[in-house]
Write a protein that holds these residues in place. Sequence first.
Motif, short mmCIF file in Angstrom:
data_model
loop_
_atom_site.label_atom_id
_atom_site.label_comp_id
_atom_site.label_asym_id
_atom_site.label_seq_id
_atom_site.Cartn_x
_atom_site.Cartn_y
_atom_site.Cartn_z
N ALA A 195 12.47 9.67 57.41
CA ALA A 195 11.58 9.02 56.43
C ALA A 195 10.31 8.42 57.03
CB ALA A 195 12.34 7.95 55.63
N THR A 196 9.88 8.96 58.17
CA THR A 196 8.65 8.42 58.76
C THR A 196 7.43 9.26 58.41
OG1 THR A 196 9.17 9.56 60.81
CG2 THR A 196 9.78 7.23 60.69
N ARG A 197 7.63 10.32 57.61
CA ARG A 197 6.46 11.11 57.22
C ARG A 197 6.19 11.02 55.72
NH1 ARG A 197 6.36 16.28 61.04
NH2 ARG A 197 4.16 16.26 60.55
N CYS A 198 6.67 11.99 54.93
CA CYS A 198 6.30 11.94 53.50
C CYS A 198 7.03 10.83 52.75
CB CYS A 198 6.54 13.29 52.83
SG CYS A 198 8.27 13.63 52.50
N GLY A 199 8.20 10.45 53.26
CA GLY A 199 8.96 9.37 52.65
C GLY A 199 9.84 9.76 51.46
N LYS A 200 9.81 11.05 51.10
CA LYS A 200 10.61 11.48 49.93
C LYS A 200 12.11 11.34 50.16
CE LYS A 200 7.59 14.85 47.79
NZ LYS A 200 7.07 16.15 48.21
N CYS A 201 12.50 11.36 51.41
CA CYS A 201 13.92 11.32 51.72
C CYS A 201 14.45 9.89 51.83
CB CYS A 201 14.15 12.03 53.05
SG CYS A 201 13.17 11.28 54.36
N ALA A 202 13.60 8.90 51.67
CA ALA A 202 14.01 7.52 51.92
C ALA A 202 15.21 7.10 51.08
CB ALA A 202 12.83 6.57 51.69
N CYS A 203 15.21 7.47 49.80
CA CYS A 203 16.32 7.08 48.92
C CYS A 203 17.65 7.62 49.40
CB CYS A 203 16.08 7.64 47.52
SG CYS A 203 15.53 6.40 46.41
N VAL A 204 17.67 8.92 49.72
CA VAL A 204 18.91 9.55 50.16
C VAL A 204 19.31 8.99 51.53
CG1 VAL A 204 20.03 11.73 50.73
CG2 VAL A 204 18.39 11.63 48.87
N ALA A 205 18.31 8.82 52.39
CA ALA A 205 18.60 8.29 53.73
C ALA A 205 19.24 6.91 53.63
CB ALA A 205 17.32 8.25 54.56
N LYS A 206 18.67 6.06 52.77
CA LYS A 206 19.23 4.71 52.60
C LYS A 206 20.66 4.77 52.10
CE LYS A 206 14.99 2.25 51.71
NZ LYS A 206 14.04 1.93 50.67
N GLN A 207 20.89 5.71 51.18
CA GLN A 207 22.23 5.84 50.62
C GLN A 207 23.24 6.25 51.69
OE1 GLN A 207 22.15 8.29 47.12
NE2 GLN A 207 24.38 8.44 47.13
N VAL A 208 22.85 7.20 52.55
CA VAL A 208 23.76 7.63 53.62
C VAL A 208 24.04 6.46 54.56
CG1 VAL A 208 24.05 9.18 55.61
CG2 VAL A 208 23.02 10.04 53.50
N VAL A 209 22.99 5.69 54.88
CA VAL A 209 23.17 4.53 55.75
C VAL A 209 24.14 3.54 55.11
CG1 VAL A 209 22.03 2.50 56.76
CG2 VAL A 209 20.95 4.75 56.92
N ARG A 210 23.92 3.26 53.84
CA ARG A 210 24.76 2.28 53.14
C ARG A 210 26.22 2.73 53.13
NH1 ARG A 210 21.12 0.98 49.01
NH2 ARG A 210 21.77 2.89 48.03
N GLU A 211 26.42 4.00 52.77
CA GLU A 211 27.79 4.52 52.71
C GLU A 211 28.47 4.47 54.07
OE1 GLU A 211 26.99 7.66 49.09
OE2 GLU A 211 27.57 8.44 51.06
N THR A 212 27.70 4.85 55.10
CA THR A 212 28.30 4.89 56.44
C THR A 212 28.61 3.48 56.92
OG1 THR A 212 26.98 6.85 56.85
CG2 THR A 212 28.03 5.84 58.76
N LEU A 213 27.68 2.55 56.70
CA LEU A 213 27.93 1.17 57.15
C LEU A 213 29.13 0.57 56.44
CD1 LEU A 213 24.34 -0.33 57.39
CD2 LEU A 213 25.90 0.18 59.27
N SER A 214 29.36 0.96 55.19
CA SER A 214 30.46 0.35 54.47
C SER A 214 31.81 0.91 54.91
CB SER A 214 30.28 0.46 52.96
OG SER A 214 30.36 1.81 52.57
N ASP A 215 31.83 2.04 55.63
CA ASP A 215 33.13 2.46 56.15
C ASP A 215 33.22 2.50 57.67
OD1 ASP A 215 32.45 5.38 54.34
OD2 ASP A 215 32.16 5.24 56.50
N VAL A 216 32.30 1.81 58.34
CA VAL A 216 32.42 1.68 59.81
C VAL A 216 33.44 0.58 60.11
CG1 VAL A 216 31.27 0.86 61.91
CG2 VAL A 216 30.17 2.55 60.46
#
Length: 56
Positions: A35-56
Amino acid sequence: MYVCLCQGVTDGQIRDAIYEGCCSYREVREATGVATRCGKCACVAKQVVRETLSDV
Ligand code: FES
């Protein structure tokens, strides 16, 4: 699956960054470049981070 096409970052790479010590979206972004270029992926990237952090 690719989350970020601009930087070629997959959901697996985002998870690995978290398993290796990143503990926020901002840290994952700095570590992987997601998400450091066009930024379109930011939403999905945040979601993956959130999901992963919640099951670490
Ligand atoms: Fe991630 Fe463009 S798709 S910055």
